[in-house]
Design an enzyme around this catalytic site. Structure first.
Site, PDB file in Angstrom:
ATOM      1  N   LYS A 215       0.123  57.129  54.625  1.00 35.26           N
ATOM      2  CA  LYS A 215       1.437  57.608  54.180  1.00 35.26           C
ATOM      3  C   LYS A 215       2.068  56.459  53.404  1.00 35.26           C
ATOM      4  O   LYS A 215       2.627  55.523  53.980  1.00 35.26           O
ATOM      5  CB  LYS A 215       2.287  57.980  55.401  1.00 35.26           C
ATOM      6  CG  LYS A 215       3.303  59.089  55.159  1.00 35.26           C
ATOM      7  CD  LYS A 215       4.359  58.760  54.138  1.00 35.26           C
ATOM      8  CE  LYS A 215       5.481  57.930  54.714  1.00 35.26           C
ATOM      9  NZ  LYS A 215       6.401  57.425  53.650  1.00 35.26           N
TER      10      LYS A 215
ATOM     11  N   GLY B 114       6.514  47.535  58.063  1.00 31.81           N
ATOM     12  CA  GLY B 114       7.846  47.902  57.594  1.00 31.81           C
ATOM     13  C   GLY B 114       8.921  47.268  58.445  1.00 31.81           C
ATOM     14  O   GLY B 114       8.721  46.193  59.019  1.00 31.81           O
TER      15      GLY B 114
ATOM     16  N   GLY C 296       9.607  50.207  63.364  1.00 32.76           N
ATOM     17  CA  GLY C 296       8.524  49.856  64.284  1.00 32.76           C
ATOM     18  C   GLY C 296       8.805  50.375  65.686  1.00 32.76           C
ATOM     19  O   GLY C 296       7.932  50.913  66.357  1.00 32.76           O
TER      20      GLY C 296
ATOM     21  N   GLU D 249       3.320  45.345  61.831  1.00 35.57           N
ATOM     22  CA  GLU D 249       3.627  44.137  61.061  1.00 35.57           C
ATOM     23  C   GLU D 249       5.025  44.345  60.525  1.00 35.57           C
ATOM     24  O   GLU D 249       5.248  45.165  59.635  1.00 35.57           O
ATOM     25  CB  GLU D 249       2.582  43.956  59.951  1.00 35.57           C
ATOM     26  CG  GLU D 249       2.522  42.546  59.446  1.00 35.57           C
ATOM     27  CD  GLU D 249       3.340  42.371  58.206  1.00 35.57           C
ATOM     28  OE1 GLU D 249       4.535  42.019  58.353  1.00 35.57           O
ATOM     29  OE2 GLU D 249       2.819  42.590  57.114  1.00 35.57           O
TER      30      GLU D 249
HETATM   31  P1  NAI Z   1      10.898  51.380  56.599  1.00 38.29           P
HETATM   32  O1  NAI Z   1      10.294  50.621  57.706  1.00 38.29           O
HETATM   33  O2  NAI Z   1      11.873  52.439  56.968  1.00 38.29           O
HETATM   34  O3  NAI Z   1       9.745  52.074  55.730  1.00 38.29           O
HETATM   35  C1  NAI Z   1       8.401  51.679  55.724  1.00 38.29           C
HETATM   36  C2  NAI Z   1       7.504  52.906  55.825  1.00 38.29           C
HETATM   37  O4  NAI Z   1       7.763  53.593  57.035  1.00 38.29           O
HETATM   38  C3  NAI Z   1       7.712  53.928  54.716  1.00 38.29           C
HETATM   39  O5  NAI Z   1       6.459  54.492  54.384  1.00 38.29           O
HETATM   40  C4  NAI Z   1       8.601  54.962  55.385  1.00 38.29           C
HETATM   41  O6  NAI Z   1       8.501  56.250  54.810  1.00 38.29           O
HETATM   42  C5  NAI Z   1       8.057  54.966  56.791  1.00 38.29           C
HETATM   43  N1  NAI Z   1       9.001  55.408  57.831  1.00 38.29           N
HETATM   44  C6  NAI Z   1      10.344  55.223  57.874  1.00 38.29           C
HETATM   45  N2  NAI Z   1      10.848  55.752  59.008  1.00 38.29           N
HETATM   46  C7  NAI Z   1       9.816  56.289  59.704  1.00 38.29           C
HETATM   47  C8  NAI Z   1       9.683  56.973  60.947  1.00 38.29           C
HETATM   48  N3  NAI Z   1      10.750  57.225  61.721  1.00 38.29           N
HETATM   49  N4  NAI Z   1       8.456  57.377  61.347  1.00 38.29           N
HETATM   50  C9  NAI Z   1       7.373  57.131  60.589  1.00 38.29           C
HETATM   51  N5  NAI Z   1       7.432  56.502  59.398  1.00 38.29           N
HETATM   52  C10 NAI Z   1       8.625  56.075  58.958  1.00 38.29           C
HETATM   53  O7  NAI Z   1      11.557  50.355  55.599  1.00 38.29           O
HETATM   54  P2  NAI Z   1      12.662  50.654  54.447  1.00 38.29           P
HETATM   55  O8  NAI Z   1      13.678  51.595  54.993  1.00 38.29           O
HETATM   56  O9  NAI Z   1      11.951  51.048  53.211  1.00 38.29           O
HETATM   57  O10 NAI Z   1      13.292  49.226  54.231  1.00 38.29           O
HETATM   58  C11 NAI Z   1      14.326  48.747  55.079  1.00 38.29           C
HETATM   59  C12 NAI Z   1      14.129  47.302  55.440  1.00 38.29           C
HETATM   60  O11 NAI Z   1      12.918  47.137  56.155  1.00 38.29           O
HETATM   61  C13 NAI Z   1      13.999  46.334  54.280  1.00 38.29           C
HETATM   62  O12 NAI Z   1      15.225  45.955  53.766  1.00 38.29           O
HETATM   63  C14 NAI Z   1      13.274  45.194  54.932  1.00 38.29           C
HETATM   64  O13 NAI Z   1      14.170  44.375  55.625  1.00 38.29           O
HETATM   65  C15 NAI Z   1      12.374  45.867  55.916  1.00 38.29           C
HETATM   66  N6  NAI Z   1      11.009  46.006  55.371  1.00 38.29           N
HETATM   67  C16 NAI Z   1      10.051  45.150  55.817  1.00 38.29           C
HETATM   68  C17 NAI Z   1       8.789  45.210  55.264  1.00 38.29           C
HETATM   69  C18 NAI Z   1       7.716  44.298  55.711  1.00 38.29           C
HETATM   70  O14 NAI Z   1       6.789  44.059  54.966  1.00 38.29           O
HETATM   71  N7  NAI Z   1       7.752  43.798  56.917  1.00 38.29           N
HETATM   72  C19 NAI Z   1       8.454  46.135  54.187  1.00 38.29           C
HETATM   73  C20 NAI Z   1       9.516  47.031  53.832  1.00 38.29           C
HETATM   74  C21 NAI Z   1      10.748  46.930  54.409  1.00 38.29           C
END
Ligand code: NAI
Ligand code: MG
Length: 499
Positions: free
Chosen positions: A191, A245, A250, A267
């Site tokens: 995804k 993410g 997480g 991660e």
């Molecule tokens: P996110 O963690 O919400 O999104 C990452 C992935 O998870 C995307 O594919 C999203 O569609 C999916 N996702 C979101 N909510 C989910 C759920 N409840 N169940 C299953 N999948 C889900 O991150 P987002 O909202 O894009 O960014 C927010 C903050 O997260 C950023 O500002 C940053 O601080 C952090 N982040 C950290 C990353 C890393 O590499 N550790 C990468 C991206 C964001």
């Protein structure tokens, strides 16, 4: 907007075939609902492509296909060498299309083309090659028990694996996930992040072309909460979820996983301490600080977002650093001269601007940046490279992940308690130390609670080297032989050999 891409735009054909579809069971199909969503060019706010909005029903189909491919398909019977060969072929195919991938990544994510060309795409290729080699090196053991029994272990694939990835390194994250999962014989449902689905879809085309059997790799684009991501995390027939993410997400994934106690690896974010001692090679450390925070517009989980400077060098270091930050060339990623591009989305831009406000209210002062650039760039999601001085480690700007080009600079006087300060944060993904004193370097490397420590360098990676977090940066290690553990189960077999 004038861009100076010196090469022809090679991803045009891919972009004209729209809307983009889902890859399920070796076929490209629209979402069951017929819905699509838009992915934008962050440099201009223009729509790049319409993409199928996969949801629960599509995940259902993808899991069925992956289960079928795992239990019954040719994949299960394929030799390890043949699996490895497919991964090598995939690596070669990506390399043949390297420039196209680099352009597509830059258009969708915003990152400078020089980074896509020299980091994202070649690292993707090397990751697939590294894991291609692993396919034939998986082993079990024979164990000394007693005379009446013979015992051996088998290393088996976990099964159907869901992989949920973010938008900061869209292609490379797909490679980190696919490489070890496929080398070990699992079937997968990816995804991609809704902000950046395009390179994963192009990768899916090459996966089909090089001959992976149907259903081994499925790609379902769509959203996270109450949508495709959540459906994958809660699915009863998914054996494992690998997630990269936000830490908040997480936690949701872990909760969702309890329905069938599927395995989870995470991660998550970071707030890395980048510690510079007065005896360091200052010019090298300045370069490291710049790469540490401005690489990929600061949208890096291991970004060196807390810069600790030893008092005697604080003023000189800060003034040189600010000068260099101010001279970074900001522009659209497709411009060959660009060193820092736009943030990935309007949401991320707003989040960063709000953290800049928070930092000011907390009493930190701006050394540079702190605003959006004016003129042509104001169409895109740009923020100027930003440095806050006078930061205290307890401030939100030093504790929370901004995920943007915003650096918090903190002076320190005592080498004794620097590790304690560095560790005073909920995250533990990475850290760096700059010093010529080998004892100090190793001592700090041992004391910092984080999964990766860089000594006199920053952001160095290799597919052979494990990566992952302590504390709230997650668990499990990706890359290296450690990722093999994430994607395999150990079975012990007892054989009665008594007379
Ligand atoms: P996110 O963690 O919400 O999104 C990452 C992935 O998870 C995307 O594919 C999203 O569609 C999916 N996702 C979101 N909510 C989910 C759920 N409840 N169940 C299953 N999948 C889900 O991150 P987002 O909202 O894009 O960014 C927010 C903050 O997260 C950023 O500002 C940053 O601080 C952090 N982040 C950290 C990353 C890393 O590499 N550790 C990468 C991206 C964001
Ligand atoms: Mg989110």
């Amino acid at each position: 907007m004038a861009v100076t891409l010196e090469k022809e735009l090679l991803c045009k054909d891919f972009l004209t075939q729209q809307p983009k579809k889902l890859l399920i069971d070796g076929k490209w199909i629209p979402a069951e609902s017929g819905k699509t969503f838009e992915t934008k060019n962050p440099a201009t706010d223009e729509v790049l492509a319409k993409v199928a909005e996969g949801d629960k029903v599509d995940i259902e189909k993808a899991v069925k296909a992956a289960r079928q491919a795992f239990e019954k398909g040719p994949w299960r019977k394929m030799s390890a060498a043949a699996r490895g060969r497919l991964l090598y072929k995939l690596a070669d195919a990506i390399e043949e299309h390297a420039e196209e991938f680099a352009q597509l990544e830059t258009l969708d994510n915003g990152k400078p083309i020089r980074e896509s060309r020299h980091v994202d795409v070649p690292q993707t290729v090397e990751t697939f090659r590294y894991y291609a080699g692993w396919a034939t090196k998986l082993e079990g053991e024979t164990l000394n028990v007693n005379d009446n029994f013979f015992n051996y272990t088998l290393r088996e694939p976990v099964g159907v694996v869901g992989q949920i990835i973010p938008w900061n390194f869209p292609l490379l994250m797909a490679a980190w996930k696919f490489g070890p999962a496929l080398a070990t014989g699992n079937t997968v449902i990816l995804k991609p992040a809704e902000q950046t689905p395009l390179t994963a879809l192009r990768l899916g085309e090459l996966i089909c072309e090089v001959g992976f059997p149907d259903g081994v790799v499925n790609i379902v684009t769509g959203f996270g909460p109450n949508a495709a991501g959540e459906a994958l995390a809660t699915h009863m027939d998914v054996d494992k979820i690998a997630f990269t993410g936000e830490d908040k997400t997480g936690r949701e994934i872990v909760k969702a996983s309890t329905v069938n106690l599927k395995r989870v690896s995470l991660e998550l974010g970071g707030k890395a301490p980048n510690i510079v001692f007065a005896d360091a090679d200052i010019d090298a450390a300045i370069k490291g600080a710049i790469t540490g925070i401005f690489f990929n517009q600061g949208q890096v989980c291991c970004a060196g977002s807390r810069l600790f400077l030893e008092r005697p060098i604080y003023d000189e270091f800060l003034s040189k650093l600010t000068h260099q930050a101010n001279s970074l060339r900001q522009g659209p990623g497709l411009d060959e001269k660009t060193q820092i591009g736009p943030q990935v989305s309007k949401e991320q831009l707003d989040r960063i601007l709000s953290y800049i406000d928070i930092a000011k209210k907390e009493g930190a002062s701006l050394a540079c940046g702190g605003e959006r650039p004016a003129g042509e760039l104001s169409r895109g999601y740009f923020v100027k490279p930003t440095i806050f001085k006078g930061v205290q480690n307890s401030m939100r700007i030093a504790q929370e992940e901004v995920f943007g080009p915003v650096l918090a600079v903190i002076p320190f006087t005592s080498a004794e308690d620097i590790a304690e300060q560095a560790n005073k944060v909920t995250y533990g993904l990475s850290g760096a130390v700059w010093t010529k004193d080998i004892k100090k370097a190793h001592r700090l490397a041992a004391q910092i609670k984080a999964g990766t420590i860089w000594v006199n360098c920053y952001n160095v990676f290799d597919p052979a080297v494990p990566f992952g977090g302590y504390k709230m940066s997650g668990y499990g290690r990706e890359l290296g032989k450690h990722a093999i553990e994430l994607y395999t189960n150990i079975k012990s077999v007892w054989v009665n050999v008594a007379d």
